[in-house]
Design a protein around this motif. Structure first.
Motif, mmCIF file in Angstrom:
data_model
loop_
_atom_site.group_PDB
_atom_site.id
_atom_site.type_symbol
_atom_site.label_atom_id
_atom_site.label_comp_id
_atom_site.label_asym_id
_atom_site.label_seq_id
_atom_site.Cartn_x
_atom_site.Cartn_y
_atom_site.Cartn_z
ATOM 1 N N LEU A 177 0.839 -1.207 0.000
ATOM 2 C CA LEU A 177 0.000 0.000 0.000
ATOM 3 C C LEU A 177 0.870 1.251 0.000
ATOM 4 O O LEU A 177 1.962 1.250 0.548
ATOM 5 C CB LEU A 177 -0.851 0.070 1.272
ATOM 6 N N PRO A 179 -0.447 4.701 1.360
ATOM 7 C CA PRO A 179 -1.663 5.368 1.862
ATOM 8 C C PRO A 179 -1.956 6.717 1.218
ATOM 9 O O PRO A 179 -3.110 7.140 1.184
ATOM 10 C CB PRO A 179 -1.384 5.516 3.362
ATOM 11 N N LYS A 180 -0.926 7.381 0.693
ATOM 12 C CA LYS A 180 -1.178 8.684 0.069
ATOM 13 C C LYS A 180 -1.466 8.559 -1.432
ATOM 14 O O LYS A 180 -1.561 9.581 -2.120
ATOM 15 C CB LYS A 180 0.043 9.611 0.250
ATOM 16 N N TYR A 181 -1.559 7.355 -1.923
ATOM 17 C CA TYR A 181 -1.828 7.176 -3.355
ATOM 18 C C TYR A 181 -3.287 7.531 -3.642
ATOM 19 O O TYR A 181 -4.158 7.410 -2.791
ATOM 20 C CB TYR A 181 -1.531 5.727 -3.759
ATOM 21 N N LYS A 182 -3.528 7.941 -4.886
ATOM 22 C CA LYS A 182 -4.862 8.454 -5.205
ATOM 23 C C LYS A 182 -5.918 7.358 -5.370
ATOM 24 O O LYS A 182 -7.090 7.573 -5.067
ATOM 25 C CB LYS A 182 -4.791 9.335 -6.453
ATOM 26 N N LYS A 183 -5.502 6.193 -5.866
ATOM 27 C CA LYS A 183 -6.520 5.193 -6.211
ATOM 28 C C LYS A 183 -6.370 3.907 -5.402
ATOM 29 O O LYS A 183 -5.280 3.549 -4.959
ATOM 30 C CB LYS A 183 -6.400 4.835 -7.688
ATOM 31 N N PRO A 185 -6.680 -0.336 -5.235
ATOM 32 C CA PRO A 185 -6.504 -0.723 -3.827
ATOM 33 C C PRO A 185 -5.144 -0.316 -3.251
ATOM 34 O O PRO A 185 -4.883 -0.575 -2.086
ATOM 35 C CB PRO A 185 -6.614 -2.249 -3.893
ATOM 36 N N ASN A 187 -4.125 2.479 -2.348
ATOM 37 C CA ASN A 187 -4.266 3.444 -1.250
ATOM 38 C C ASN A 187 -4.786 2.805 0.039
ATOM 39 O O ASN A 187 -4.942 3.484 1.047
ATOM 40 C CB ASN A 187 -5.169 4.610 -1.665
ATOM 41 N N GLY A 188 -5.046 1.514 0.018
ATOM 42 C CA GLY A 188 -5.524 0.840 1.227
ATOM 43 C C GLY A 188 -6.977 0.440 1.138
ATOM 44 O O GLY A 188 -7.517 -0.181 2.062
ATOM 45 N N PHE B 85 -8.319 4.851 4.896
ATOM 46 C CA PHE B 85 -8.757 3.464 4.765
ATOM 47 C C PHE B 85 -8.282 2.616 5.952
ATOM 48 O O PHE B 85 -7.084 2.648 6.287
ATOM 49 C CB PHE B 85 -8.235 2.857 3.459
ATOM 50 N N ARG B 87 -7.561 -0.462 6.259
ATOM 51 C CA ARG B 87 -6.442 -1.364 5.941
ATOM 52 C C ARG B 87 -5.113 -0.592 5.977
ATOM 53 O O ARG B 87 -4.110 -1.079 6.491
ATOM 54 C CB ARG B 87 -6.661 -1.982 4.547
ATOM 55 N N ALA B 88 -5.126 0.613 5.448
ATOM 56 C CA ALA B 88 -3.909 1.436 5.442
ATOM 57 C C ALA B 88 -3.510 1.820 6.870
ATOM 58 O O ALA B 88 -2.345 1.710 7.256
ATOM 59 C CB ALA B 88 -4.123 2.689 4.602
ATOM 60 N N ARG B 111 -11.618 9.633 3.725
ATOM 61 C CA ARG B 111 -11.425 9.722 2.266
ATOM 62 C C ARG B 111 -12.693 9.337 1.533
ATOM 63 O O ARG B 111 -12.937 9.789 0.420
ATOM 64 C CB ARG B 111 -10.279 8.805 1.820
#
Lengths: 304, 133
Positions: A177, A179-183, A185, A187-188, B85, B87-88, B111
């Motif tokens: 992951l 977490p700061k990614y835009k999309k 899965p 981004n988590g 999220f 999970r994150a 989010r």
């Protein structure tokens, strides 16, 4: 004043907004504005109130602010190993002045101060990870390592290239992951079966290692260079390379500068071999250590 | 240090656990992935609620530093986290060597959810805080 050399070192200043006994509560708007601004400037903020709880004090430096009644704020019950505590009366101060005051204290106690940075690094979902080490083999920046239990781990977070999700693209289990990614899965977000299929379709690792993408890129680069040398048509060569990079960037969302420094398929194979050997040595050492600890077999163990 | 009552002491408290779980708000300061209006409204709701809470600039930033403060922030029998999220968030804590407890933690996703939905869940009594997120 201590200058922070690294984005991943230092301790935040924690601001405690005190509105308990011996103080006057802030107006809602002032409190909300001050709190939002403090967070935006990188301060941790706690608001302890009767009947509720906040986290206990630790070694983080504390700045206790409030509209204190009288000259002396309520006494703190600080443990011997607790961090420094500073008190400031904020009666009559506007939110901006409260933030300025916090900045001054942060400098004076040497707490961490950052203007801007994007904490970008991979996070492993160990419920999904199969320890296949493809991320370790692929990562160009030595972000990954293997821990004492022979598990893949993120060791050098600050080495990670901001906005590059390349390793998550090669993970066959969508276990990495950002977490700061835009999309999702990456981004988590929850991983759905179609995500696994889509990720697999986007980048087939075997084709990556086999050099499809690299081969294409290199071949186009080579062609471009050749054309440049023969035709002296620099703009055409660059255009061709740009087109190829653009396609890869779009498909994989990998920054151009990362694509430009991609290792060869041979380099990746070599890196994977080194990782496997390292893991093997570690496992052997671990086995030897266990053997050494194990007591010598007795007659009963041998069934004598 | 020993826990103390916030009402009488300046130091933060972890005294008696009431019906409300401890609340942790992440401002996601260093990225623009959480809609700013959601963050603003949730923070405003928290401020107006009269509940105690902790707020951090950015959990990712803390995890990147393996910040030991993550341990004290998560050390509560019941905890609600307003962040991103689940999970994150869960694996962020794990990656920072401060794994969240298996139960007693509820993670609300700013989010994806509306400010109203997050605020409502964040400020409601502890009915679901024993569930896993």
């Amino acid at each position: 004043m201590r200058v922070q050399a690294s984005k991943t070192e230092g301790i935040n200043l924690r601001v405690v907004l005190y509105e308990g006994e011996g103080s006057v509560a802030l107006a809602n708007e002032t409190r909300a504005a001050a709190m939002g601004a403090l967070l935006d400037e990188g301060f941790e903020v706690s608001r302890p109130l009767a009947g509720g709880t906040v986290s206990p004090q630790d070694e983080s430096p504390l700045l206790v602010i409030g509209q204190f009644e009288g000259d002396t704020p309520p006494a703190a019950d600080a443990a011997a190993d607790a961090g420094a505590i500073e008190y400031r009366d904020i009666a009559g101060l506007a939110p901006e002045a409260i933030v300025a005051l916090a900045h001054t204290v942060r400098e004076s106690v040497g707490a961490r101060s950052l203007k801007e940075w994007k904490p970008w690094f991979p996070v492993i979902d160990y419920d999904r990870c199969t320890n296949c080490m493809q991320c370790l083999s692929f990562c160009l920046f030595d972000v990954y390592s293997v821990d004492s239990d022979s598990k893949i781990t993120v060791q050098n977070e600050s080495n990670c290239k901001t906005d590059c999700p390349a390793c998550s693209r090669v993970c066959p289990e969508v276990a990495i992951l950002f977490p700061k990614y835009k999309k999702g899965p990456i981004n988590g977000d929850v991983v759905r079966p179609e995500d696994i299929q889509r990720e697999a379709m986007k980048v087939d690792v075997s084709s990556l290692l086999g050099g499809d993408i690299y081969a294409s890129l290199r071949s186009r680069s080579k062609d471009a260079r050749k054309r440049f040398s023969t035709e002296r048509d620099e703009s055409k060569a660059l255009l061709e390379r740009k087109r190829c990079l653009k396609k890869l960037q779009k498909d994989l969302d990998i920054p151009e500068e990362v694509l430009m420094t991609l290792p060869s398929a041979g380099d990746i194979e070599e890196r994977a071999t080194r990782a496997r050997e390292k893991l093997k040595r570690r496992q052997e050492r671990s086995r030897s250590a266990q053997d050494a600890k194990r007591p010598a077999p007795t007659q009963d163990d041998w069934g004598i | 240090m020993d826990d103390v009552r916030a009402e009488n002491e300046v130091t933060p408290d972890t005294a008696e656990e009431g019906v409300m779980p401890r609340i942790l708000f992440c401002n996601c300061t260093y990225a623009k992935v959480v809609p700013p209006e959601v963050k603003r409204e949730v923070l405003a709701a928290l401020n107006a609620s009269g509940l105690a809470f902790d707020a951090v600039p950015d959990l990712c930033d803390m995890a990147a530093r393996n910040d030991p403060a993550l341990a004290r922030l998560s050390a509560a029998p019941q905890l609600r986290i307003a962040a991103c999220f689940p999970r994150a968030v869960r694996w962020l804590f794990h990656g920072a060597k401060q794994p969240l407890p298996e139960s007693g933690v509820e993670i609300l996703n700013m989010r994806e959810e509306s400010a109203e939905a997050v605020s409502k869940a964040l400020l409601s009594p502890c009915a679901g805080c024993g569930e896993q997120s």
